[in-house]
Design a protein around this motif. Structure first.
Motif, PDB file in Angstrom:
ATOM      1  N   SER A 267       0.845  -1.197   0.000  1.00  0.00           N
ATOM      2  CA  SER A 267       0.000   0.000   0.000  1.00  0.00           C
ATOM      3  C   SER A 267       0.877   1.243   0.000  1.00  0.00           C
ATOM      4  N   GLY A 268       0.271   2.373  -0.393  1.00  0.00           N
ATOM      5  CA  GLY A 268       1.026   3.619  -0.424  1.00  0.00           C
ATOM      6  C   GLY A 268       1.384   4.031  -1.835  1.00  0.00           C
ATOM      7  N   ASN A 269       1.835   5.264  -1.982  1.00  0.00           N
ATOM      8  CA  ASN A 269       2.123   5.830  -3.294  1.00  0.00           C
ATOM      9  C   ASN A 269       3.127   6.966  -3.153  1.00  0.00           C
TER      10      ASN A 269
ATOM     11  N   GLY B  20      -0.114   3.418   4.411  1.00  0.00           N
ATOM     12  CA  GLY B  20      -0.099   3.416   2.949  1.00  0.00           C
ATOM     13  C   GLY B  20      -1.491   3.471   2.353  1.00  0.00           C
ATOM     14  N   THR B  21      -2.413   2.708   2.934  1.00  0.00           N
ATOM     15  CA  THR B  21      -3.777   2.692   2.412  1.00  0.00           C
ATOM     16  C   THR B  21      -4.454   4.047   2.598  1.00  0.00           C
TER      17      THR B  21
ATOM     18  N   ASP C 183      -3.375   6.024  -0.287  1.00  0.00           N
ATOM     19  CA  ASP C 183      -4.057   5.559  -1.497  1.00  0.00           C
ATOM     20  C   ASP C 183      -5.478   6.111  -1.569  1.00  0.00           C
ATOM     21  N   ARG C 184      -6.171   6.123  -0.432  1.00  0.00           N
ATOM     22  CA  ARG C 184      -7.544   6.642  -0.433  1.00  0.00           C
ATOM     23  C   ARG C 184      -7.564   8.149  -0.687  1.00  0.00           C
TER      24      ARG C 184
ATOM     25  N   VAL D  99      -5.381   9.834  -2.477  1.00  0.00           N
ATOM     26  CA  VAL D  99      -5.097  10.033  -3.902  1.00  0.00           C
ATOM     27  C   VAL D  99      -6.313   9.664  -4.747  1.00  0.00           C
ATOM     28  N   ALA D 100      -6.984   8.570  -4.384  1.00  0.00           N
ATOM     29  CA  ALA D 100      -8.190   8.180  -5.119  1.00  0.00           C
ATOM     30  C   ALA D 100      -9.273   9.247  -5.031  1.00  0.00           C
TER      31      ALA D 100
ATOM     32  N   PRO E 230      -1.319  12.483  -5.911  1.00  0.00           N
ATOM     33  CA  PRO E 230      -0.153  12.438  -5.028  1.00  0.00           C
ATOM     34  C   PRO E 230       0.607  13.763  -4.901  1.00  0.00           C
TER      35      PRO E 230
END
Length: 483
Positions: free
Chosen positions: A401-403, A441-442, A445-446, A448-449, A454
């Motif tokens: 997870s993560g970006n 990380g999640t 991700d949320r 960014v979604a 990012p």
């Protein structure tokens, strides 16, 4: 659990299988390619076939796709083929696939230049081919591993590798596809076991991170609970001019469920946090370190007083996260953590602890994390793309997870605060590290979604998102209540 295997382990499995694995790989990869091509009008495929077994896999894919009616072109980088590769080459030559000399525009590139056996940088005509395909920015499906990427470490073998959008990896998944450069170059990873039975795989010491690995700690709260039921966290840091770091860690600890959160400040700082006034501020010199789970290091500085505070925190022998400046002081002073510690270094901090440079850490992130965990007896969280969590017994988990939004100041402080919060709530060190890293990380991700990154994602946005992620995990049906 999603197991990861080293190249050496996979070679042993392959040798014991005694099966036509090249043909099976060709069928599996061709089917994956057909799924990627589904819905396209008159798709064209360019297959890159190298001199070894990876090239043999590529010939099998090319023949299968040609038999399925796909327009296939093959660029062959010749060598001395094994008998199995020679048979695959003959099959491709007998198909309708065309052998060409230069890359062409197409719907999909199949990369079968070099597989897990690559030991030296790609050079010559093969390097020109890699650079030309990357410059075309086409969808690419790599066979087993993108050519030029080390399957064990995720580092590049040299300076160039195929930039794949998808990788179909054979027999078992590889750690290098999920850490360091692997996440950038491998794209979406699919695993084809080639019909090798589970009994032929050795016990895995490496896995991908997943909530299932810390599920036993995900318990809903009892109605009959109070703030003391969920533990105390103290963030030890905040030297002059660096008060923001412990505040970020404190907010993260508070919003991931700690009952009480303190900032134990090295130097006098703010009296309260206007965003989260629930955070309490104390002077570190007089704070009772035995009264809370500790997060030592955010904005701490490296003064003599900071070093004394670190020694006192370690002497308290409570669940402790060692982060940031505390890691650097530990490296310089020779202080050692105890068994209830989680270390959260980035590569440069890990390099100082292991007395080498950051490039050496990145060249083998899994090996470095294992070495550091074994040498300190602590749980190690080696941050970066594909964060590596290692235990002293050699067990390793790689986080997916993560970006790139996490590559900004303060996100490490937030992660440390999350680790401390889960420790305060009674999670064991191993599960606390796994859970905090996955949730951290999640959360990114949320965000960014939802359009928050990012680019421009900030550390201060993570704690609120983490609260939502953690509550969603705990709300799964059937989980027992927590007393």
């Amino acid at each position: 659990m999603h197991e990861l295997y080293t190249v050496a382990q996979l070679r042993t499995i392959e040798q014991a299988a005694q099966a036509p694995l090249m043909q099976r790989a060709g069928h599996a990869a061709a089917n994956a390619a057909l799924e990627l091509l589904a819905g396209l009008q008159e798709p064209q495929v360019l297959v890159l076939a190298g001199p070894g077994n990876n090239g043999g896999d590529a010939f099998e894919v090319a023949a299968n796709l040609a038999d399925a009616g796909i327009d296939v072109a093959i660029i062959h980088v010749p060598g001395t083929p094994s008998p199995e590769c020679a048979r695959a080459l003959a099959r491709a030559q007998a198909s309708s696939a065309q052998f060409v000399q230069a890359p062409r525009r197409c719907s999909l590139v199949i990369d079968g230049l070099f597989g897990i056996g690559l030991a030296r940088p790609i050079e010559g005509a093969a390097l020109e081919l890699v650079n030309a395909v990357n410059a075309m920015q086409l969808p690419v499906m790599a066979l087993d591993v993108p050519s030029g990427l080390d399957a064990d470490t995720g580092a590049l073998v040299g300076n160039s590798a195929i930039h794949a959008s998808h990788t179909i990896t054979f027999i078992g998944d590889k750690p290098g596809l999920h850490t360091c450069e692997g996440r950038e170059y491998a794209g979406e990873v699919m695993v084809a076991t080639l019909d090798i039975g589970a009994s032929q795989f050795p016990p895995a010491a490496m896995h991908l991170n997943d909530p299932g690995l810390f599920a036993t700690c995900l318990k809903p709260r009892s109605q009959n609970s109070h703030k003391g039921s969920h533990g105390n966290v103290a963030i030890v840091g905040g030297a002059h001019g660096m008060a923001g770091a412990p505040v970020l860690a404190a907010r993260a600890a508070l919003l991931t469920g700690a009952g009480r959160v303190y900032v134990a400040a090295v130097d006098p700082g703010p009296a309260f946090d206007a965003v989260q006034p629930e955070v309490m501020f104390r002077i570190a010199d007089t704070f009772d370190f035995s009264s809370a789970a500790l997060v030592v290091g955010p904005g701490m500085g490296i003064s003599p007083n900071a070093e004394r505070l670190l020694a006192r925190a370690l002497g308290a022998n409570v669940a402790t996260v060692i982060d940031a400046d505390a890691l650097n002081m530990m490296a310089a002073s020779g202080m050692r953590p105890h068994a209830q510690c989680i270390l959260t270094p980035h590569p440069l901090e890990a390099a100082r602890l292991l007395q080498r440079d950051a490039a050496a850490i990145q060249a083998d992130r899994v090996g470095a994390a294992r070495e550091l965990a074994a040498g300190t007896g602590a749980i190690v969280v080696l941050k970066g793309s594909g964060t590596v969590i290692a235990a002293p017994n050699g067990r390793v988990v790689i986080n997916q997870s993560g970006n790139a939004g996490l590559a900004t100041a303060g996100t490490g402080d937030v992660l440390a605060g999350m680790c401390g919060s889960l420790l305060a709530q009674g999670w064991p060190c191993w599960e606390a590290a796994l859970g905090a890293v996955w949730i951290h990380g999640t959360s990114a991700d949320r965000l960014v979604a939802g359009g928050f990154g990012p680019i421009g994602l900030t550390a201060g946005e993570l704690p609120g998102a983490a609260r939502a992620v953690l509550n969603a995990l705990v709300a799964r049906p059937g989980a027992p209540p927590q007393s």
